[in-house]
Structure formats: C-alpha cells, structure tokens
Design an enzyme around this catalytic site. Structure first.
Site, PDB file in Angstrom:
ATOM      1  N   GLN A 168       7.931   1.945  13.872  1.00 41.25           N
ATOM      2  CA  GLN A 168       7.688   0.512  13.738  1.00 41.25           C
ATOM      3  C   GLN A 168       8.978  -0.291  13.957  1.00 41.25           C
ATOM      4  O   GLN A 168       8.933  -1.504  14.049  1.00 41.25           O
ATOM      5  CB  GLN A 168       7.077   0.191  12.365  1.00 41.25           C
ATOM      6  CG  GLN A 168       5.632   0.656  12.238  1.00 41.25           C
ATOM      7  CD  GLN A 168       4.987   0.298  10.910  1.00 41.25           C
ATOM      8  OE1 GLN A 168       4.526   1.183  10.196  1.00 41.25           O
ATOM      9  NE2 GLN A 168       4.927  -0.977  10.560  1.00 41.25           N
TER      10      GLN A 168
ATOM     11  N   ARG B   1       0.466  -2.727   4.919  1.00 43.10           N
ATOM     12  CA  ARG B   1      -0.079  -3.988   5.417  1.00 43.10           C
ATOM     13  C   ARG B   1       0.231  -5.159   4.496  1.00 43.10           C
ATOM     14  O   ARG B   1      -0.650  -5.921   4.096  1.00 43.10           O
ATOM     15  CB  ARG B   1      -1.581  -3.883   5.637  1.00 43.10           C
ATOM     16  CG  ARG B   1      -2.068  -4.955   6.637  1.00 43.10           C
ATOM     17  CD  ARG B   1      -3.514  -4.782   6.971  1.00 43.10           C
ATOM     18  NE  ARG B   1      -3.901  -5.698   8.020  1.00 43.10           N
ATOM     19  CZ  ARG B   1      -4.844  -5.441   8.915  1.00 43.10           C
ATOM     20  NH1 ARG B   1      -5.467  -4.304   8.892  1.00 43.10           N
ATOM     21  NH2 ARG B   1      -5.159  -6.329   9.813  1.00 43.10           N
ATOM     22  N   CYS B   2       1.504  -5.240   4.119  1.00 45.81           N
ATOM     23  CA  CYS B   2       1.927  -6.408   3.354  1.00 45.81           C
ATOM     24  C   CYS B   2       3.420  -6.517   3.497  1.00 45.81           C
ATOM     25  O   CYS B   2       4.077  -5.589   3.923  1.00 45.81           O
ATOM     26  CB  CYS B   2       1.555  -6.292   1.872  1.00 45.81           C
ATOM     27  SG  CYS B   2       2.471  -5.033   0.985  1.00 45.81           S
TER      28      CYS B   2
ATOM     29  N   GLU C  15      -1.249  -9.535   7.446  1.00 49.17           N
ATOM     30  CA  GLU C  15      -1.266  -8.826   6.171  1.00 49.17           C
ATOM     31  C   GLU C  15      -1.973  -9.597   5.065  1.00 49.17           C
ATOM     32  O   GLU C  15      -2.307  -9.022   4.021  1.00 49.17           O
ATOM     33  CB  GLU C  15       0.173  -8.510   5.773  1.00 49.17           C
ATOM     34  CG  GLU C  15       0.851  -7.750   6.907  1.00 49.17           C
ATOM     35  CD  GLU C  15       2.283  -7.366   6.637  1.00 49.17           C
ATOM     36  OE1 GLU C  15       2.678  -6.288   7.074  1.00 49.17           O
ATOM     37  OE2 GLU C  15       3.001  -8.141   6.002  1.00 49.17           O
TER      38      GLU C  15
END
Lengths: 806, 284
Positions: free
Chosen positions: A237, A384-385, A760
């Site tokens: 990522q 996802r945050c 997110e």
C-alpha cells in the site's frame, strides 16, 4: 479564428471532471479477469518460498532440522534465523518503532509465526518441504489476556527487550508493557467527573478482527546480480516507503531498488505493514540469484499478517442534568500481540484515537492508551479507517448511548444538543485536533427526517408492548451514529512513518496532442484512482478525463509518496494533483497569451481554454496550447508542458456522517434482520458520486461483518479459533442489506478542491450504527453494554441474561 | 494449502473402483464432490496416496422414482436434486433441505452420496435420511449390502461402511403428509447451528405417522424416537408439540464451537424443532 465554441455546459460535461459519475476505467480489465495481481507475476526461472509456521503460541525453538526437507526433489534451501543473522536480517524494524523477528530467533510468540522459509522450484515442492522440516519446541505458558500481562508470574514474552525500561514511545513499566500514550488534561477531566451531575461509565470493547482483503499478501523479489538491481513486486500500500525501508535495512542503494505494486486486490490496511515473507523472498533471491515468489494462503493471511482493532476502552462521560456533556475520560488497553507492528504515524502510537471526542463539543477530556504484548499475531492496522479512528468512533458513539440511558434521554436529542455548532469551526478539540469544517446539525436533521425517526420510535414502542404481551418474539432496535473522522495524514510537522514525512505527490506530462499522463505517489487497491484523479485533473486543466492516463505503484516512474491508507489519497495526493494541474494551467496561460498576442493578465480560464477578457471569440484551447508548448518557439518559455507537485497538507480533513440502522432481533435464535440502513456522508466536494456510493456500500458491508460476526478469536491456550472463512465472517449478498445513501456537502476549507475522503467513512460509522441498533433493541430491558461481534449466540446470551427466555 | 502428492484414478465402473480401493486399502479414498476431502488434503490432515474419483461412473448417477420408492445415485449432485421435478413432487422435503445446503456453486459439485457417506455431523443429508428412514446401498469386494441410515452413523466420521466399500445409492419411500426442514445457520454456506426435519401424516384429527430428526446437534445425526412416539397418535395440539419438542431437545447432545455454547445450541434446537413441527403440521 477557432471553431464555434460549444456552450459551457457541453464543454464542461465533455471533460468528465468533478462531480461526474464516470464509469471506472479499471473495471474493463478486472471484470474480464485481465487484472495483473501479485500471483499473476511470473518471471523466468522463478522459485517459490513457503513458511514453516509455529503451531504454538509461545515456545522456545530448541532445534530445526531441515535434512529431510532438503531431500525433497526441487527443494533448494531452507532458511532459518541462523542464516539471516549474519546479514542482520533475522529481525526487522516495525513501523511502530519496535522490532520483529523475521524468522523465529530462539522462540516463537504467536501461533502461525514464521519459523523457516523453504525455497523450491515450484510451490508443491516447497509445501512438501515445509511438511518435512523438523522443529523441536519447548512449550511456554501463553499470555492471551492483556489484563493479565502485568500480574505476578505472567510469562515474559519479549525476552529480547525485557530489561529495556524505555521503548520507542516512552517509559515501559513491565516487560510486557509497550507504551503508555496520553492526550488531554487528566486532572481537569477527573475534577469535572468528580463534580458532575451525571457520570456514565462503561467498558467498550472493540474486538480483534482482520482486514481480510480478497487478495492475500505476497511478493516476488528478483535480484539481478549482473547490474546489482533488486526489483520487488509486492502487495504494498506504500511502495515508496517499502523501497526506502528496504534500502535502509538491506544496505542496497535506493536507486538500485525498484518496487512495483501491481494491481492490488484490496488492502484495507492489511498491506501497509512489512512482513517476513517480503524479507525472505528478497534474501532468497539474493542467495539463489533467481526470482522468488512468496504468497500467503487464506489461513496464513488471517492468522499471521496484520490484524485490526483489539482495543479495550474503559470510558467515563459526564453531563449536566439537561444532558450537556462536560467531560470525557478514556483508558484503553491495547492488545498489540507479540510485536508492536501497528501502522501508525510515528508520533502516534495509538493512532488518532484522540479523535474520540467525536462530533461533540466536549470541553474537557483525557485519554490514555496502554500498549500490551500478548501471544497473538502482531498488527493493529487501520482496517479501512484512519489510524484507530474506528475504535474512537465506536467508543464515543457507544458512550453517548450509555449516557442517554443514564440520563433517560433520547439518544438523537442528546447528540443534537452536544454537536459542535457550524459556527464553531475551525474547532479546537480538547484532545488536540483542529476540526477543519462541519455542519452536523444539518446532516443530523436530514437523516432523522429521511427515516422518519419519530415514527420509528413510535413503532418501536408498539413492538415493545406486543413483545411484553407475548404477541411477538422480535424486538426492534434503532441504531444511531454521528461520526467524525480525521483523515488525510498528513501534515509533515505531525505525521511521519519511520521518519518519512507523509506528504504526497503528483507529476503530470501533457502530450503534444493534448492528452496527458499523470503519476502519483499513492496506489489504488480498488479505490478507482485511475478514474477519480483523472477527474480532478480534467477539471483543473481542461483535458477530458478520458484523455488522461493515470499511473501509480512503480517507484522507478512515480514520484515519491507515502501511499494509500487512512483515506489519505484524495486529501493529500488529490490535493497534489490539483496543485500540479494549476502549475500546468499557469504555464498554459502564458503560452495562450503569447499565441493570442495579449498580456498574460488579459486572458482568463474558461473550462477547457483561455479566452481573451472581453473578447470571447478569441481563445486557445488546451489542445492548441499543448501543441504549441512543444512545437512553437516561445520567447522566455521552456518547451514542454509538465508539472510536479509535492503537497504537504496544512491540516487533516474531517469527513463526517449520520447513519441510522433499523434492525429486528429474534430474541430466541439471536438472528437479526436489518430492515433499513440509511447512510448520509459528508466528504466535502464529491469527485465521483458513483464511486462514492460504491465505497459506501462496500464499507458498510465490512462494518456489518465486523459488528455482526467477524472476529479473530483465540482460545485461552492461544490457538486461533477463526482461521478460515468458514468461521471468519465475510457477508455474501444474502446477508447484506439494502443501503440507502445520501449526502450533504461541506467542503474542506484548506483542500484545493474541498475534498475530504470517503472510502473509510462507512466502516467507521457503520460499526457503531449496527452495534447501537442491537443495544437499542434491548435498552428497555436494562442493557447498557455488550461486546461485539453481535453474532447469534452472543445476542441470545444478552437476551438470556436479561431474562427474556424465562 | 497444498496437498501432498497422490495418484489419481478415474474408473468408469463401480467394480473397477472397488478393485482399486481393494488393492490399496487404507491408502486409497474415493472422492465424490470433494468439498470435505479436498480441504482436508490441502491441510494435509487427510493422508492418502490414491484418490479414486467416482465422477466417471454413470451407474452412480440419477434419480429413479418407481411408485413409492425413490432411489438416488450417490453421485447425484445437490443441484440435480433441486432441479428434479419428479423428486420435488414425491419428496419435496429433499428439495427444501437441499436448498439450505451451502450455496449454488457448492451444490453444483457436492453430491448426496458424499454428503451422507462422510459421516460429518455438519452435513444435512444424514439427518434427512434419518427422517426418511432411508436405506444405503454399499458395494464392496463381496457384493452389495443394504444398511439402514438409522444404523449407519457410529460417531463423527465413523460409519458402518467398510473401508473397501463404496456407498452407491440411497433408497427411501416417498413421504406423505406435511414436512419441514428448518435450519439456523450463521450465513450462507455454513453448517447448521441447529437444524431439524419433521414429517407428519394426519388421519382425521390424529397423527398417524411422524418422524423427527436433527442435524449437527450431536456427533451423529439423530432420529428422535421419543418425540416420534409422543406425536404418533396425538392430536398434534400445543401440548403434544411442546412435549415432542422437549423430547427432541433431550435427544440432542451438541458440542461447543464457534457457533456458540451448548446452552445456546440447545435453545436454538428447541426453536428450530418447534418451528419445523408447526410448519409440518400446518402442511399435513
């Protein structure tokens, strides 16, 4: 003279810029099975690596015997910590300032830990080799419960640093203690709590779960011994950060390392960390001189690469009798597993957990987080945050509900009277953040109206009467959430990872015929960057998004950036894209003025062209300007039309939203049915509404999974109980409810296009909405708090404890 | 998740298949749909050298309905069970239950023979076969024999099938009257948290025949004899339903797993049994 000028709307629409629900350009290859994921990378002579993993959560490794494994045809090498030690690669630094074993160095600290790396000519031989490596273990008592980490006689996990009193984030009080991180004013908060009219107190547990991307983690390392260059393909990522870290660890000069993130099949934070598999594939390639592939299977992914959450958040919230919140106190016990491998900005060992005052004007607050070692897999990534924002949102949104119960108030009204008001922005929070913008009351009222909140409460009351009268066994819950995120890390003054400042970048080249290529320091894992960033540019430089190629992920070509996670791509790289576009436009303006034979200041921008002020029939389109930039000698101006921008944002962005979940619960079976889910998101300027809606649907479905069943559970002996998709809940279409999406638009005042990030939000806001619905259903029977995930048996247990089965 | 090496056999007759397994003894295993065996092989928990694939054997496939008698070849897939209109007419409970197994992709591969022969307590068909009082035909080196489904299951993964035998077909008489198969599961594709099948035949106001069976509530499927005797001859009123439900729950012996503790499973069992009873009675 030029051609007839089409109307503004027509030209604007042709650009497919901001606000256009443009179809995703990536999907042609994905839907045809033509994506190029890590396991699709096949290099000539490529070898395969596979891990021997520990069956024990805590044990000494007495010996490793690879003789039988080496007899398997095709097995070339079995690498252990002993082999890595001379290279100083048997341990590696983590992103959180700790270090982590690459391969078991004398002991193992979690089930599934990497013990040896078998390299073979094909993956079948490698797997056969793994079976035959003989490892002798001496079992040690496991530490599973973080609350027992510091009791007398607790097993000491990290003998390597047992004597070190100072860690990366300050003093350590016990060998199993990693750090204590504090924010806010402890004394002032305790004094507010002591004298408050009302104090509500609860332990809010956000259980351990896992991002579980569709594609697992993997890498292909290829060391070219002739030119000394290492090419590393991987599910990264943050490819540039991997290059720099790989250079620092290995000693290979950074220009000799090329990192490529190909298509990535979902990341959700799981692919931010650095894993032993990456290091081992590199070492194996250096040793053998051949490319080496490593890829996890699903069990390995769930049990060994980064988990998320696992925060025990003890909270106290105080208010006046009328419900005005006066103080918030939180003490979090954070279970980090065997190594502190959280992926947070360096100065924030508990991420942005100090956003836990949420959407509320809370004058006084205090937060402390204790990081603890246990015999579990390392990780603690932002699933996802933005860093620990989901934990913070869940905490405050539960505490609000708990306070509403204590006050006997409606939880929607309690939120309303405590929201930060529109005129208070920029708002300085008690725990240290400056919220850039917001309009919470407008969003909240819109949400309550959309679901007809009053009618829902009436129906719920009637249902309760029916339940009490024995006419139904189903209760109804209304789950409310108003969340505020902090995303877009971030200002370099606050945010770095291992010293790498968290700016991001965009480089644009306009081609002579008026099309373009843009490259960014980020990397899409499904977000649709190639679609949306082209839209940002289209609006900035007047070239259709269809004529702009977007590339990411190859460190030899893309400008340096810190990658994609924490909703930072749009706030940071999106801003860089707009700024680079503006540089292009500035040069284009000079060229246009020259071509139109006027002064620079005499032309103005008009969607896709520069026009002479007051003479709209005299203009030069970007296409014409691009051609001239390359092919016409213009005095004082260099040929070409390129720009690069490195953007260091002045602040984070603060997306917010109002979510409402309506749920029916069968108290006998513990089964649930989500009747309605309304999600209002305010992410500032909306780049592509279709992609936003897709993001919201996906994130809500992950939130549903987490709240209602998904967990990484360990038994008391430290064995993983949920290591496959049979037990680790991934919802299918069947379990997924219908979502109703909505929005308000409060642009970020400091972002060049006012965008805030949205990918997110639904995970952050969704989890408390689902969980609050479950709790709300039982509120009438005295439930204040229960632990997620709310799977059938836990809901049944809640009902049972409340006496609803008698 | 990569299996050890094995030799792959693909016989085209039952006799040839038996020959291969007789030759290799416990080193050979037959494979039907593979949904239980292949994961075990990948986890290297199933250790075998010879895999005998039955999918080429035509005589193991198909559904034959002759009067009251229904015979289903072992290699008939769950999808084929669902799609068979004749079966839906004579034994609609088969369709109802098969639709609750796994998901469509699994049902295209998963077979009834594999489902009943493996002895996995999580499988739905063994419970259904208790309910229907089915007979299993087993073929071995010494010919064929028939075993009642109610005598087949000994413990989890232990059955009356000898190592060298292949379960070739299933036979039962088409049920009459009301039926229901109720299954609580965590999600599509999961095994039952608790599942119950019920058959009810009424004669006037009285229950003339009943059958009750449970899935995944013990380490074998359960035929609930006591519940059946309570129901048979009763008026199928609230009292009989309650007593039969309690009797069936008492016959269960669930274990704790990720689906929940024993207490919860017994409660869930009670609910699915009662719902199955009520629905079957309504349909009778």
């Amino acid at each position: 003279m030029n051609e007839m000028t089409p109307p503004k709307e027509e030209r604007s629409e042709a650009l497919k810029g901001l606000g256009c629900s443009r179809k995703r350009v990536e999907d042609a290859r994905f839907t045809q099975g033509k994506g190029n994921y890590i396991d699709d990378i096949k290099l000539p002579g490529m070898l395969f690596g596979d891990f021997v993993r520990s069956p024990y959560p805590h044990a000494y490794v007495k010996s490793i015997n690879a003789d039988k494994a080496l007899e398997v045809p095709g097995v070339l090498a079995v690498i252990t910590a002993k082999d890595l030690e001379p290279l100083n690669l048997h341990w590696m630094p983590t992103l959180a300032g700790d270090k982590q074993m690459v391969l078991a160095d004398g002991k193992v600290l979690f089930q599934g830990q990497e013990v040896a790396f078998v390299v073979a000519t094909d993956r079948y031989a490698a797997a056969d080799g793994v079976e035959l490596v003989e490892v002798e273990y001496e079992e040690l008592p496991p530490l599973v419960d973080p609350f027992k980490a510091e009791i007398e006689g607790a097993p000491i996990l990290r003998e390597d640093i047992a004597e070190e009193k100072e860690g990366a984030h300050g003093p350590r009080r016990h060998p199993n203690h990693i750090f204590t991180w504090e924010a806010g004013d402890k004394d002032a908060t305790e004094s507010v709590l002591d004298s408050a009219d009302v104090v509500a107190e609860e332990m809010v547990y956000y259980h351990r779960t896992h991002p579980c991307p569709l594609e697992t983690c993997g890498s292909v390392a290829s060391m070219d011994k002739v030119n000394g260059k290492l090419t590393l393909y991987g599910t990264f990522q943050a490819p540039h950060a991997v290059r720099t870290v790989a250079s620092l660890i290995s000693g290979i000069a950074e220009h000799n390392i090329r990192v490529i993130s190909p298509d990535i099949g979902g990341g959700f934070g799981n692919k931010v960390g650095v894993y032993p598999g990456y290091v081992c594939s590199i070492v194996a390639s250096i040793v053998t001189g051949k490319p080496v592939k490593w890829i996890e299977d699903r069990i390995e992914n769930l049990t060994a690469t980064a988990f998320a959450r696992d925060y025990w958040m003890k909270g106290k919230i105080s208010a006046t009798k009328e419900g005005k919140i006066t103080g918030l106190w939180c003490h979090t016990t954070a279970d980090h597993g065997a190594f502190d491998a959280c992926a947070d900005p360096t100065k924030f060992p508990a991420g942005f957990m100090n956003i836990c005052t949420g959407s509320y004007d809370i004058p006084t607050a205090y937060l402390a987080v204790d990081g603890i070692y246990t015999n579990k897999a390392p990780g603690g990534v932002a699933y996802r945050c933005s860093f620990r924002v989901t934990e913070a949102a869940y905490f405050i949104e539960r505490m609000i509900e708990v306070l509403a119960i204590k006050l006997g108030m409606d939880a929607a009204e309690l939120r309303r009277i405590n929201f930060i008001k529109k005129e208070q922005f920029p708002y300085q929070s008690a725990l240290g953040w400056e919220y850039d913008s917001g309009d919470y009351h407008t969003a909240w009222d819109k949400a309550l109206d959309a679901v007809n909140y009053k009618a829902l409460r009436k129906e719920q009351a009637e249902r309760l009467e029916d339940f009490k009268a024995g006419k139904t066994r189903k209760l109804m819950g209304i789950g409310l959430t108003h969340f505020t995120e902090i995303v877009g890390a971030g200002p370099v003054k606050n945010c770095d990872i291992l010293g790498l400042g968290m700016f991001d970048s965009c480089e644009i080249r306009i081609h002579p015929t008026g099309s373009a290529i843009a490259r960014l320091g980020t990397i899409s894992q499904g977000q649709g960057h190639a679609t949306t960033f082209a839209q940002i540019l289209a609006s900035e430089i007047g070239i259709s998004a269809d004529d702009i190629t977007l590339e990411e992920g190859d460190t030899d070509t893309a400008p340096y950036g810190l990658g994609t996670y924490g909703s930072r791509s749009t706030p940071v790289a999106g801003a860089a894209t707009a700024m680079a576009g503006r540089k292009i436009r500035a040069k284009a303006q000079m060229i246009a003025a020259y071509l139109l034979e006027v002064h620079d200041g005499d032309v103005e921008w008009d969607i896709d062209r520069f026009v002479v002020k007051g003479a709209p029939e005299r203009f030069k389109t970007m296409k014409e300007i691009a051609f001239a930039a390359y092919n016409q000698a213009i005095p004082g101006i260099e040929p070409g039309l390129e720009a690069v921008s490195y953007y260091d944002p002045p602040n984070m962005t603060y997306p917010f939203g109002a979510y409402i979940c309506v749920m029916d619960i069968d108290v006998d079976t513990g089964t649930t049915e989500i009747r309605q889910f309304y999600a209002l998101d305010d992410c500032g300027t909306r780049i592509n509404p279709m992609i936003i809606e897709g993001q919201v649907h996906g994130g809500l479905t992950e939130a549903l999974a987490i709240a209602m069943g998904q967990e990484i559970a360990y038994d008391e002996m430290g064995n993983v109980k949920t290591g496959s998709l049979m037990d680790f809940f991934i919802p299918t279409m069947w379990e997924t409810p219908n979502y109703q999406t909505d929005h308000t638009t409060t642009p970020s005042p400091h972002h060049p296009i006012g965008a805030k990030g949205v990918g997110e939000s639904p995970n952050v806001g969704g989890v408390p909405a689902f969980s609050n619905a479950v709790h709300d259903a039982f509120r009438a029977f005295g439930l204040t708090q229960s632990h997620m995930p709310h799977d059938h048996w836990r809901i049944w247990q809640t009902a049972n404890k409340l006496g609803l089965h008698d | 998740m990569i299996p050890a090496a094995f030799e792959y056999h693909r016989p085209d007759s039952i006799d040839d298949a038996i020959k291969i397994i007789s030759e290799h003894g416990d080193e050979a295993r037959v494979i039907a749909g593979g949904h239980s065996l292949i994961p075990m092989m990948k986890l290297r928990m199933a250790d075998l050298s010879h895999l005998v694939d039955l999918q080429q054997i035509a005589e193991l496939k198909g559904i034959i309905i002759e009067g009251q008698s229904v015979t289903i070849g072992a290699m008939t897939t769950q999808h084929e069970l669902i799609a068979d209109e004749g079966l839906a007419k004579v034994a609609p409970i088969m369709t109802e239950a098969a639709l609750q197994i796994a998901d469509p992709q699994v049902r295209y591969m998963g077979t009834i023979g594999g489902n009943v022969a493996n002895g996995d307590p999580g499988n739905d068909m063994p419970g259904l076969m208790q309910l229907l009082d089915a007979n299993y035909t087993l073929a071995g080196p010494n010919g064929t024999r028939t075993v009642k489904a109610r005598d087949f299951y000994e413990a989890a993964y232990f059955t009356a099938r000898e190592e060298e035998e292949i379960l070739t077909s299933i036979t039962f008489n088409s049920p009459v009257g009301g039926y229901a198969y109720e299954k609580q599961k965590r999600k599509i594709g999961d095994y039952a948290t608790a599942a119950a099948g019920v058959l009810i035949t009424k004669d006037g106001g009285t229950c003339s025949h009943a059958s009750v069976a449970l899935t995944n509530l013990a380490d074998t499927p359960i035929y609930c004899e006591e519940a059946v005797s309570i129901l048979t001859g009763s008026d199928l009123g609230a009292e009989a339903i309650e007593a039969a439900t309690i009797a069936a729950v008492n016959a269960s012996d669930p274990g704790e797993d990720n689906r929940g503790p024993i207490e919860f499973k017994k409660h869930a069992a009670k609910i699915v049994i009662r719902r199955a009873l009520e629905r079957a009675i309504e349909r009778a």
